[in-house]
Scaffold this motif. Structure first.
Motif, PDB file in Angstrom:
ATOM      1  N   LEU A 164       0.552  -1.218   0.104  1.00  0.00           N
ATOM      2  CA  LEU A 164      -0.061  -0.059  -0.046  1.00  0.00           C
ATOM      3  C   LEU A 164       0.734   1.377   0.123  1.00  0.00           C
ATOM      4  N   VAL A 165       1.865   1.189   0.835  1.00  0.00           N
ATOM      5  CA  VAL A 165       2.900   2.266   0.730  1.00  0.00           C
ATOM      6  C   VAL A 165       3.377   2.599  -0.634  1.00  0.00           C
ATOM      7  N   ALA A 166       4.083   1.430  -1.114  1.00  0.00           N
ATOM      8  CA  ALA A 166       4.522   1.509  -2.404  1.00  0.00           C
ATOM      9  C   ALA A 166       3.426   1.986  -3.453  1.00  0.00           C
ATOM     10  N   TYR A 167       2.389   1.608  -3.504  1.00  0.00           N
ATOM     11  CA  TYR A 167       1.350   2.075  -4.409  1.00  0.00           C
ATOM     12  C   TYR A 167       1.128   3.488  -4.144  1.00  0.00           C
ATOM     13  N   GLU A 168       1.141   4.081  -2.985  1.00  0.00           N
ATOM     14  CA  GLU A 168       0.597   5.419  -2.787  1.00  0.00           C
ATOM     15  C   GLU A 168       1.819   6.304  -3.290  1.00  0.00           C
TER      16      GLU A 168
ATOM     17  N   ARG B 227       1.361   8.885  -6.442  1.00  0.00           N
ATOM     18  CA  ARG B 227       1.528  10.403  -6.225  1.00  0.00           C
ATOM     19  C   ARG B 227       2.905  10.987  -6.782  1.00  0.00           C
ATOM     20  N   GLY B 228       3.843  10.281  -6.796  1.00  0.00           N
ATOM     21  CA  GLY B 228       5.106  10.748  -7.134  1.00  0.00           C
ATOM     22  C   GLY B 228       5.711  10.373  -8.425  1.00  0.00           C
ATOM     23  N   ALA B 229       5.046   9.480  -9.336  1.00  0.00           N
ATOM     24  CA  ALA B 229       5.074   9.522 -10.493  1.00  0.00           C
ATOM     25  C   ALA B 229       5.028  10.752 -11.463  1.00  0.00           C
ATOM     26  N   SER B 230       3.961  11.228 -11.203  1.00  0.00           N
ATOM     27  CA  SER B 230       3.688  12.588 -11.967  1.00  0.00           C
ATOM     28  C   SER B 230       4.510  13.756 -11.987  1.00  0.00           C
ATOM     29  N   SER B 231       5.747  13.644 -10.908  1.00  0.00           N
ATOM     30  CA  SER B 231       6.625  14.652 -10.881  1.00  0.00           C
ATOM     31  C   SER B 231       7.980  14.301 -11.876  1.00  0.00           C
ATOM     32  N   TRP B 232       7.963  13.308 -12.093  1.00  0.00           N
ATOM     33  CA  TRP B 232       9.101  12.649 -12.589  1.00  0.00           C
ATOM     34  C   TRP B 232       9.076  13.371 -14.213  1.00  0.00           C
ATOM     35  N   SER B 233      10.185  13.964 -14.730  1.00  0.00           N
ATOM     36  CA  SER B 233      10.670  14.391 -15.950  1.00  0.00           C
ATOM     37  C   SER B 233      12.101  14.311 -15.914  1.00  0.00           C
ATOM     38  N   LEU B 234      12.686  14.740 -17.274  1.00  0.00           N
ATOM     39  CA  LEU B 234      14.099  15.149 -17.390  1.00  0.00           C
ATOM     40  C   LEU B 234      14.387  16.364 -16.558  1.00  0.00           C
TER      41      LEU B 234
ATOM     42  N   GLY C 110       7.231  13.328  -5.109  1.00  0.00           N
ATOM     43  CA  GLY C 110       8.373  12.802  -6.072  1.00  0.00           C
ATOM     44  C   GLY C 110       9.528  12.566  -5.570  1.00  0.00           C
ATOM     45  N   ALA C 111       9.851  13.422  -4.476  1.00  0.00           N
ATOM     46  CA  ALA C 111      11.455  13.099  -3.840  1.00  0.00           C
ATOM     47  C   ALA C 111      11.430  11.744  -3.129  1.00  0.00           C
TER      48      ALA C 111
END
Length: 299
Positions: free
Chosen positions: A46-50, A54-61, A271-272
């Motif tokens: 559950l922690v990994a999913y959350e 929530r954090g994947a959307s912040s990732w970019s180059l 994201g961090a």
């Protein structure tokens, strides 16, 4: 039917009944173990999913190379300085603590054994394992930061090294105990000196477990916040020199951004967090591959 001397009937020990009992007990134990694993893994999943959601959307180059926004209200990526700071500070801490911890464990298991000094070191290592991380930060702050009159990345590395050292010592010692004595005796029988046996036989045989213990210590150190805030300070720009003023890490940025009421800063915190988990996961895989490549087959 056969009866015992006391008149009672003996239990049925036929192969069919024993087979049914053992099968039932085996399936019951397997089911219980599976349920325990599920209960233990569910919170982690559950922690990994959350974090991923929530954090994947912040990732970019830009997330990995841009500097950190100074205004918490400002939306947008940028966590490059924290990523570099985490790698440098944690790497320096590992460079300090792992060699000392491994050598200390070698002394405890191969030379010291039950000597008074070895017992004292084990006791202090156990005590240090339970010391709160903020105490390590305050210790380095008083003993190092106040002396040089400046917060630096190296001060944070010293604080993290103090946290990692007892974990490395105790885990490495336990792994060395698992190395069969036959390997030591075979090496000694070939005329190798004790130090040569330790370096060429014992340590490679225990390398997989030593690597796992060291990575456990690194994972704990990488996620520590309190000692970093006390000894390192905070910055928003790249600081590759650990001796040049304040620095920052992902853990510190997670704490700073998550404590703000703004959506932009909270998104950066998620994201961090995902970035920190990814770094620890990547290094765990790499270390496992390296340990498996150089480990000695003890069969």
């Amino acid at each position: 039917m056969t009866t015992l001397t006391n008149g009672s009937t003996p239990p049925d020990l036929s192969g069919r009944n024993l087979s049914l009992r053992r099968s039932f007990a085996d399936k019951g134990a397997t089911l219980a173990i599976a349920l325990c694993v599920l209960v233990a893994a569910l919170p982690l999943a559950l922690v990994a999913y959350e974090v991923i959601a929530r954090g994947a959307s912040s990732w970019s180059l830009a997330w990995f190379i841009d500097e950190i926004p100074r205004n918490y209200r400002t939306a947008g990526p940028g966590m490059g300085p924290a990523i570099v700071g985490t790698l440098l500070i944690t790497g320096m801490a590992a460079l300090i603590s792992i060699p000392i911890g491994v050598l200390g464990a070698v002394y405890l298991n191969e030379y010291g054994k039950n000597k008074p000094l070895a017992k004292f070191i084990r006791t202090m290592a156990d005590v240090m394992t339970g010391v709160p991380s903020i105490m390590m930060g305050l210790f380095i702050y008083v003993g190092y930061v106040t002396v040089i009159d400046d917060r630096t990345g190296f001060a944070g590395a010293l604080a993290l090294a103090c946290l990692m050292l007892p974990i490395v010592i105790r885990s490495t010692e336990e792994m060395l105990r698992l190395v069969p004595d036959e390997l030591r005796q075979a090496s000694a029988g070939l005329g190798a000196r004790k130090w040569r046996t330790v370096m060429g036989v014992v340590l490679p045989a225990a390398s997989s477990g030593i690597t796992s213990g060291s990575l456990l210590a690194v994972a704990r150190a990488a996620g520590e916040t309190a000692p970093i805030i006390v000894t390192v300070g905070l910055t928003y720009i790249y600081k590759p020199d650990l001796f040049d003023g304040a620095n920052t890490t992902l853990a510190a940025q997670i704490f700073r951004n998550a404590s703000q009421p703004f959506a932009a800063s909270q998104d950066r915190a998620w994201g961090a967090a995902l970035t920190l988990i990814a770094i620890v996961f990547l290094f765990t895989i790499v270390s496992r591959v390296i340990a498996a490549r150089f480990a000695i087959d003890k069969r």
